[in-house]
Design an enzyme around this catalytic site. Structure first.
Site, PDB file in Angstrom:
ATOM      1  N   LYS A 241      44.470  39.854  48.445  1.00 49.34           N
ATOM      2  CA  LYS A 241      43.969  39.921  47.066  1.00 49.34           C
ATOM      3  C   LYS A 241      42.481  40.289  47.074  1.00 49.34           C
ATOM      4  O   LYS A 241      41.831  40.234  48.125  1.00 49.34           O
ATOM      5  CB  LYS A 241      44.201  38.577  46.369  1.00 49.34           C
ATOM      6  CG  LYS A 241      43.453  37.414  47.008  1.00 49.34           C
ATOM      7  CD  LYS A 241      43.883  36.072  46.409  1.00 49.34           C
ATOM      8  CE  LYS A 241      43.125  34.939  47.080  1.00 49.34           C
ATOM      9  NZ  LYS A 241      43.616  33.620  46.661  1.00 49.34           N
TER      10      LYS A 241
ATOM     11  N   TYR B  80       8.476  39.495  44.834  1.00 50.56           N
ATOM     12  CA  TYR B  80       8.329  39.082  43.432  1.00 50.56           C
ATOM     13  C   TYR B  80       7.914  37.626  43.317  1.00 50.56           C
ATOM     14  O   TYR B  80       8.377  36.774  44.077  1.00 50.56           O
ATOM     15  CB  TYR B  80       9.647  39.282  42.677  1.00 50.56           C
ATOM     16  CG  TYR B  80       9.953  40.731  42.385  1.00 50.56           C
ATOM     17  CD1 TYR B  80       9.119  41.486  41.549  1.00 50.56           C
ATOM     18  CD2 TYR B  80      11.065  41.349  42.938  1.00 50.56           C
ATOM     19  CE1 TYR B  80       9.412  42.816  41.279  1.00 50.56           C
ATOM     20  CE2 TYR B  80      11.360  42.676  42.668  1.00 50.56           C
ATOM     21  CZ  TYR B  80      10.527  43.408  41.843  1.00 50.56           C
ATOM     22  OH  TYR B  80      10.804  44.716  41.570  1.00 50.56           O
TER      23      TYR B  80
HETATM   24  C1  LIG Z   1      44.012  33.073  47.995  1.00 50.27           C
HETATM   25  C2  LIG Z   1      45.242  32.320  48.201  1.00 50.27           C
HETATM   26  C3  LIG Z   1      45.682  32.020  49.487  1.00 50.27           C
HETATM   27  C4  LIG Z   1      44.901  32.347  50.748  1.00 50.27           C
HETATM   28  O1  LIG Z   1      44.002  31.315  51.014  1.00 50.27           O
HETATM   29  P1  LIG Z   1      43.013  31.365  52.280  1.00 50.27           P
HETATM   30  O2  LIG Z   1      42.280  30.089  52.155  1.00 50.27           O
HETATM   31  O3  LIG Z   1      42.140  32.553  52.107  1.00 50.27           O
HETATM   32  O4  LIG Z   1      43.866  31.445  53.490  1.00 50.27           O
HETATM   33  C5  LIG Z   1      46.885  31.363  49.628  1.00 50.27           C
HETATM   34  N1  LIG Z   1      47.616  31.025  48.543  1.00 50.27           N
HETATM   35  C6  LIG Z   1      47.224  31.288  47.293  1.00 50.27           C
HETATM   36  C7  LIG Z   1      48.080  30.869  46.147  1.00 50.27           C
HETATM   37  C8  LIG Z   1      46.016  31.933  47.070  1.00 50.27           C
HETATM   38  O5  LIG Z   1      45.626  32.182  45.821  1.00 50.27           O
END
Ligand SMILES: *Cc1c(COP(=O)(O)O)cnc(C)c1O
Length: 379
Positions: free
Chosen positions: A44, A265
């Site tokens: 994702k 800055y």
């Molecule tokens: C993002 C996500 C994962 C992956 O989690 P990690 O901690 O990156 O391994 C697993 N399950 C769901 C439902 C997620 O949204």
């Protein structure tokens, strides 16, 4: 290798590191259970900011890909992925899922209205994963509604509307062993006696306590595949993982800053003695943290050099007083080296590595790292 011919800042994405990390997770799982669960490679958020197209070759040996939405699933199919895809986000429109080009498709179900819509659509080849909302409570069925939802889903399976129904949980506190055990126990109690495969483990859970994964059919791993440790105080390297992203920029200028002079800055930094300062075009508009913390540093020729002054939209200032070889054109590593993991930059900036990687902005080119590519095997 000189990167001077590249743009001022770029991230190198190493698909072979992802392949290595996947194999590493599998061997860890194999140590603890006779039947190794299948692995959803979570890609994702454009593969956690690494770029889907550059990352997928490293995931070729995974059993499936997990994405948030239908558009991302379609992108994976366009890139040639043929194995299952899991939709983690709760789709509003179930009709879109019947596109045969997306098959084999698994979908997380969070609400009975999604089951109603599937029932109206008639037979299909989806696999459903009912989500227990657990302690996270971002989505899914409450403990109270879960069994009723599962019975509805099972009827859809019996009438050929869907292929299979499984149980899914996403932990709220996977990094904390005591809470992890409690979350597992309440899930166990919830699904006790129900048929169907289970899928609960994320990277933190399967790295901190891999034994439980053996009782599940699939694990879902994201962050660890990119070589990043999800566990506080433990580096990816310590876990046998390799960083898949390395962020580089070239020094574009050197400034001599006399003792007593401000830099950056707001005059927030004043040189205590004469300093030689290197400037790189990498700023918060690229996704580098604006407040990287007092111990923030970069690597120049393998040496740590401190980040000084306030990070601006386009510029990071680096103390190279002790590194006379650093000059205009010298390449600086900002994160993603075994000696400077992104976890360390994140911790000193008060955030997590996933936020830094996914927060790298569109103006930072992602380039394929040199080196052997894993075999493109997506079938
Ligand atoms: C993002 C996500 C994962 C992956 O989690 P990690 O901690 O990156 O391994 C697993 N399950 C769901 C439902 C997620 O949204």
């Amino acid at each position: 290798m000189s990167c001077a011919a590249q743009s001022r800042i770029h991230a190198r994405i190493d698909a072979s590191a992802i392949a290595h990390n996947l194999a590493r997770l599998r061997s860890l799982l194999a140590l603890h259970s006779a039947i190794v669960p299948r692995v959803w490679a979570v890609c994702k958020a454009d593969a956690y900011g690494h770029g889907l197209a550059l990352s997928l070759p490293g995931m070729a040996a995974a059993d499936g890909l997990a994405v948030m939405d239908v558009a991302s699933a379609a992108a994976c199919r366009e890139l040639g992925w043929r194995k299952p895809i899991l939709l983690l986000g709760s789709p509003a429109n179930m009709a879109e899922l019947q596109d045969s080009g997306l098959s084999p498709l698994h979908v997380v179900i969070d609400d009975e209205s999604q089951l109603d819509e599937l029932a109206r659509q008639g037979p299909g080849d989806l696999t459903l994963w009912l989500r227990f909302s657990g302690d996270l409570r971002h989505a899914g069925f409450s403990a109270h509604a879960y069994r009723r939802g599962f019975e509805r889903a099972t009827r859809l399976q019996q009438t050929g509307i869907v292929q299979q129904v499984g149980h899914l949980l996403h932990y709220a506190r996977a990094e904390e062993p005591e809470y992890l055990r409690a979350e597992r126990a309440s899930f166990e109690a919830l699904v006790a006696g129900l048929p169907g495969p289970r899928c609960t483990e994320n990277s933190a859970a399967l790295l901190s306590d891999p034994e439980y994964a053996g009782s599940t059919a699939w694990v879902r791993s994201g962050i660890a595949l990119y070589g990043i440790s999800p566990l506080a105080g433990i580096t990816g390297e310590h876990l046998g993982l390799k960083p898949a992203m390395t962020l580089f920029a070239d020094i574009h200028a050197i400034q001599q800053v006399p003792a007593g002079s401000p830099l950056g800055y707001g005059g927030a930094f004043v040189a205590e003695h004469d300093l030689r300062i290197a400037l790189v075009h990498c700023g918060y508009a690229d996704g580098y943290p604006r407040q990287p913390g007092p111990d923030a540093c970069v690597l120049i020729a393998g040496q740590e050099c401190a980040v000084v002054g306030r990070v601006s939209m386009d510029t990071v200032a680096i103390d190279v007083t002790a590194h006379p070889a650093a000059q205009r054109g010298t390449t600086v590593t900002l994160w993603g080296d075994a000696a400077l993991p992104v976890e360390r930059i994140a911790a000193s900036a008060g955030t997590i590595a996933a936020q830094l990687c996914t927060g790298l902005t569109a103006r930072v080119p992602r380039l394929r790292a040199h080196g052997p590519l894993p075999e493109a095997q997506t079938q």
